[in-house]
Design an enzyme around this catalytic site. Sequence first.
Site, PDB file in Angstrom:
ATOM      1  N   TYR A   1      -4.000  -2.743 -10.569  1.00 58.72           N
ATOM      2  CA  TYR A   1      -3.566  -2.326  -8.991  1.00 58.72           C
ATOM      3  C   TYR A   1      -3.169  -3.235  -8.382  1.00 58.72           C
ATOM      4  O   TYR A   1      -2.466  -2.401  -7.615  1.00 58.72           O
ATOM      5  CB  TYR A   1      -5.071  -2.136  -8.501  1.00 58.72           C
TER       6      TYR A   1
ATOM      7  N   VAL B   1       1.195  -3.764   4.214  1.00 51.81           N
ATOM      8  CA  VAL B   1       0.885  -4.988   4.853  1.00 51.81           C
ATOM      9  C   VAL B   1       2.239  -6.148   4.314  1.00 51.81           C
ATOM     10  O   VAL B   1       2.441  -7.260   4.914  1.00 51.81           O
ATOM     11  CB  VAL B   1      -0.605  -5.582   4.464  1.00 51.81           C
TER      12      VAL B   1
ATOM     13  N   LYS C   1       0.751   3.171  -2.922  1.00 46.24           N
ATOM     14  CA  LYS C   1      -0.833   3.745  -3.842  1.00 46.24           C
ATOM     15  C   LYS C   1      -0.328   5.692  -3.742  1.00 46.24           C
ATOM     16  O   LYS C   1      -0.902   6.348  -3.930  1.00 46.24           O
ATOM     17  CB  LYS C   1      -1.796   3.581  -2.380  1.00 46.24           C
TER      18      LYS C   1
ATOM     19  N   SER D   1       0.566  -1.406  -0.110  1.00 51.18           N
ATOM     20  CA  SER D   1       0.088  -0.102  -0.195  1.00 51.18           C
ATOM     21  C   SER D   1       0.534   0.787  -0.357  1.00 51.18           C
ATOM     22  O   SER D   1       0.129   2.452  -0.138  1.00 51.18           O
ATOM     23  CB  SER D   1      -0.872   0.010   1.309  1.00 51.18           C
TER      24      SER D   1
ATOM     25  N   TYR E   1      -4.667   2.983   7.718  1.00 51.81           N
ATOM     26  CA  TYR E   1      -5.773   2.142   7.520  1.00 51.81           C
ATOM     27  C   TYR E   1      -6.327   2.042   8.765  1.00 51.81           C
ATOM     28  O   TYR E   1      -7.008   3.623   8.707  1.00 51.81           O
ATOM     29  CB  TYR E   1      -5.423   0.475   8.066  1.00 51.81           C
TER      30      TYR E   1
END
Lengths: 304, 304, 304, 304
Positions: free
Chosen positions: D189, D258, D67, D64, D240
């Site tokens: 993605y 993660v 991102k 992530s 998160y």
Amino acid sequence: MTDFNKILDQVYKETLANADTGKVARYIPELAKISNDKFGLCLLDAKGSRVAYGDWEERFSIQSISKVFGLALAFKRIGNKLWSRVGVEPSGDPFNHLSLLELEQGIPRNPLINAGAIVVCDILVSEFKDAKKEVLQFVRSLTNDDSIDFNFSVAASEKATGFKNYAAAYLMKSNGNLNNPVETVLDLYFHLCALEMSCSQVATAFFPFMNHGRCTQNIQHLEVNKIKRINAIMLTCGFYDEAGEFAFEVGLPGKSGVGGGIVALLPQQFCIVSWSPGLNPKGNSTRGMYALERFTTLSELSIF
Amino acid sequence: MTDFNKILDQVYKETLANADTGKVARYIPELAKISNDKFGLCLLDAKGSRVAYGDWEERFSIQSISKVFGLALAFKRIGNKLWSRVGVEPSGDPFNHLSLLELEQGIPRNPLINAGAIVVCDILVSEFKDAKKEVLQFVRSLTNDDSIDFNFSVAASEKATGFKNYAAAYLMKSNGNLNNPVETVLDLYFHLCALEMSCSQVATAFFPFMNHGRCTQNIQHLEVNKIKRINAIMLTCGFYDEAGEFAFEVGLPGKSGVGGGIVALLPQQFCIVSWSPGLNPKGNSTRGMYALERFTTLSELSIF
Amino acid sequence: MTDFNKILDQVYKETLANADTGKVARYIPELAKISNDKFGLCLLDAKGSRVAYGDWEERFSIQSISKVFGLALAFKRIGNKLWSRVGVEPSGDPFNHLSLLELEQGIPRNPLINAGAIVVCDILVSEFKDAKKEVLQFVRSLTNDDSIDFNFSVAASEKATGFKNYAAAYLMKSNGNLNNPVETVLDLYFHLCALEMSCSQVATAFFPFMNHGRCTQNIQHLEVNKIKRINAIMLTCGFYDEAGEFAFEVGLPGKSGVGGGIVALLPQQFCIVSWSPGLNPKGNSTRGMYALERFTTLSELSIF
Amino acid sequence: MTDFNKILDQVYKETLANADTGKVARYIPELAKISNDKFGLCLLDAKGSRVAYGDWEERFSIQSISKVFGLALAFKRIGNKLWSRVGVEPSGDPFNHLSLLELEQGIPRNPLINAGAIVVCDILVSEFKDAKKEVLQFVRSLTNDDSIDFNFSVAASEKATGFKNYAAAYLMKSNGNLNNPVETVLDLYFHLCALEMSCSQVATAFFPFMNHGRCTQNIQHLEVNKIKRINAIMLTCGFYDEAGEFAFEVGLPGKSGVGGGIVALLPQQFCIVSWSPGLNPKGNSTRGMYALERFTTLSELSIF
């Protein structure tokens, strides 16, 4: 012709032999004192005959079963105007009761969940000078029995601990769906929950719901079309988050209470009431659920 | 060296010329009386110099800004034990505030949403003999100004209409996260919301939050690590459902109130306070949001 | 003895005269082409007599009505093991269907909502070599009519636009409640929805559900206790978010589809099917709801 | 002048001595193979000096963290039009991610949750002929390092098991917030998630975010006001459901993955990157959270 004596005898014995006794509701201190050994069964047929077993004459706290009486009295009084204040759809949500109420602007899903019954109480408070007395009088007239009364210590016990009901009431008030002071409305609500009746008395009180509105004294208390609608609501909404399960397993309109009572009925045929205080995790009497499932299976009598 | 005089002058004029005046909060009757023409701006820099415009000396209802004072006093008093009663995460939910509280067993997401501030009030009620007096004393000591007081008619107005706060309080009580009677806790809560201060007084009161805990009198009110944590909470949770937007557009920790006040600060540099009662749909002052965005853009001063 | 001819004649005329024609479903392009003038009614009584009006012989897309066939076939095949994969409770939530599925770990509330029917399709794909053929064969055997078929362009149309069903299927797959590939399962699902039948054919297909499992050819397709349970699910879950309303107003188990069809039945008495493509905001046929309400009111026949 | 060498040395030792190693993410099979003994730390200061410990040169799946690269590239390309497709508010909801997406009509809360990053990928697919290549090129240009690449078996592993991402993508597609085919968007993605970089490379890649948009080669990659906004989003949404906690304990904008990586930065001062694959229940690296909290405590450097 169904032999209710024989079937009920078998149901009573099987239930005692097989059904888990469940757990007595602990969150209302007064109810926590009841022994979970208690078990009563009473069937009242359309001709007025009764078959009964066990603790069928002992009075218990009927709790949410009384929501049907509140609903019936409000529906009788204001008719379909009622449905602008409360819906007729199952709530279907074990997780977050207040969430739904919040999302739906303070209009409770139906009159048999707590929030809905609180709105019904608000209506009764607006309609009657002494709503508590009026409700009691209504139940006494349905049963032709003036000995029925509230248990005031149960009502006080619920009042002192029923914070979630206060939360629901204030949420509805913030949405403009409660016209009277929260304290006044909940006072009626907690007393309504605290009605004490035996299996036999509950069966009598529900006789009109299976008999086109006429009680055992043949007095017409509600019109047929109102009775049918109340029965429909009992079927879809009468058993908390287990309404579908009850319809699925038992197949009768009915209503349960955390005092361990369950009433169910087959129009034109019978009312049946069980009482056993031990509850399953969804708040319905373990033995009652078992007994009623066995009863409709053995008798092959259900609305489906 | 940033010329705050020049920048604030430009910000003040641009805001008056360009920003929508928004809508005054109507749900608290007392607040609905304020004219939405009002507009004050006050900057207090690290050296104690003030630059101010418009209605910067007029007192207004600081409302939710005061949640920071409640939080600071409780955090100072019981330290990290506070975080077993309330979280530090943004709530992020414009739709259903009570839902989240219900799902999360009565532990509010953070101390700057209503439910969280109510828990903070419950702690203050438990900790102090006269919590209302203690809170007032704390704000007076932060500002070295004994003229600061509650507006009792605003407090009464909120008490009479704040049903959703009652709902939240009872929901938390049903989850065991409120130790004192709801009425007592909300009495403190409604008074806390009803503090009246001017832009200038609010700037002084927040001086310790940008100055490692020391007020303009150089008294250490909270430890540095507590100040940093409160600033972090203001950044992530200080603007209702617009906290991300404020961080994104302005880039400073801060807190808004439905009275139209906004305070923001840059550690070691300045506090800035705006007041204009017209609100955007998310409950933040329209002119305040505009002014602060312009201020950090023109000054190129933000935490990012 | 109820004169179905006379009552249905009145219902048909009143409906044409009074009921709003509703709006044809637009989200499935193929369905959007149907004229909302269409209106058919067909009653099939327990003796096999038919009373029919209007477009009762024209085939339409039965859509969600077919979920009952999928459920019946899966229940017949694997029995009560079915209920470990899908519940029997109403979903009760117009707002957020996927939310509930997410909260409940991918176990759909009941087999008559989309997610539940997708799980049923997954079971059928696992159980049968050619599930699509098997489903078709099952419906043909219920009706003794081999002309019944899928409309392949409707199936293709739904496949190309049914993104929310893909979302539900993948969510269940992420929770381990879908054993076959999403594409395969949804291929069956979209075909099942695309069955084309007339009012008369639907009435015949539902004859076993009101006749203890025996079709018009007197073949036992399902056991009585399974039939009763499917009827119970239809009553509590058959009308999207209007299940309670349908029980309340009509008082019969039934199922609707966005193609404008509605089937309802009274055990041992009759099946009744209406078709009119215009829908109310909840996705149920406007004329159908009106007609069925009038029918049970005039005939005084309902399960309550 | 802060002695980063001394502080990082202490942080590294304390972390090894005290922090729980956490649990390696199991839901992506390829990631489950990594040993949770790994621990790397790398600080890059504003002058370009590096301090590094442990496995700082070993490449790991940044997951992530990437991102932020997707967001930066899309924001650079289409500017503020981005915010009509995705919000900037924290999602704040550990329970039901899809619920919120459903309630909010397919507009994800922010670009750093999965749904938001999928929308960003949809934009990149629309904007670039070969979006995968473009993203890779962007990261290589930020770091001046052409050895950086996707791990194709990790991408394949996520594709084969990422059902919940499919569910989110289809839900957004059903709401009209995904313009390209789900398969194409998720292919990008899953590759973006599968970028492999070392602590040192990540620190270099984030240098522009702490240096007004200029990379270590002094090339301006994004404008200052975009950098500030991305930093704001990292602070409010980067961890998160623990974003508030990270702001509270560490007080820096950052992003976790993660794969066990965490990057954080203090504008004009430093980037710091840790990698240790063991995660806490909220999906953030246990040792990383510990190390960064210690680092800002010991250095007394944070944005608050």
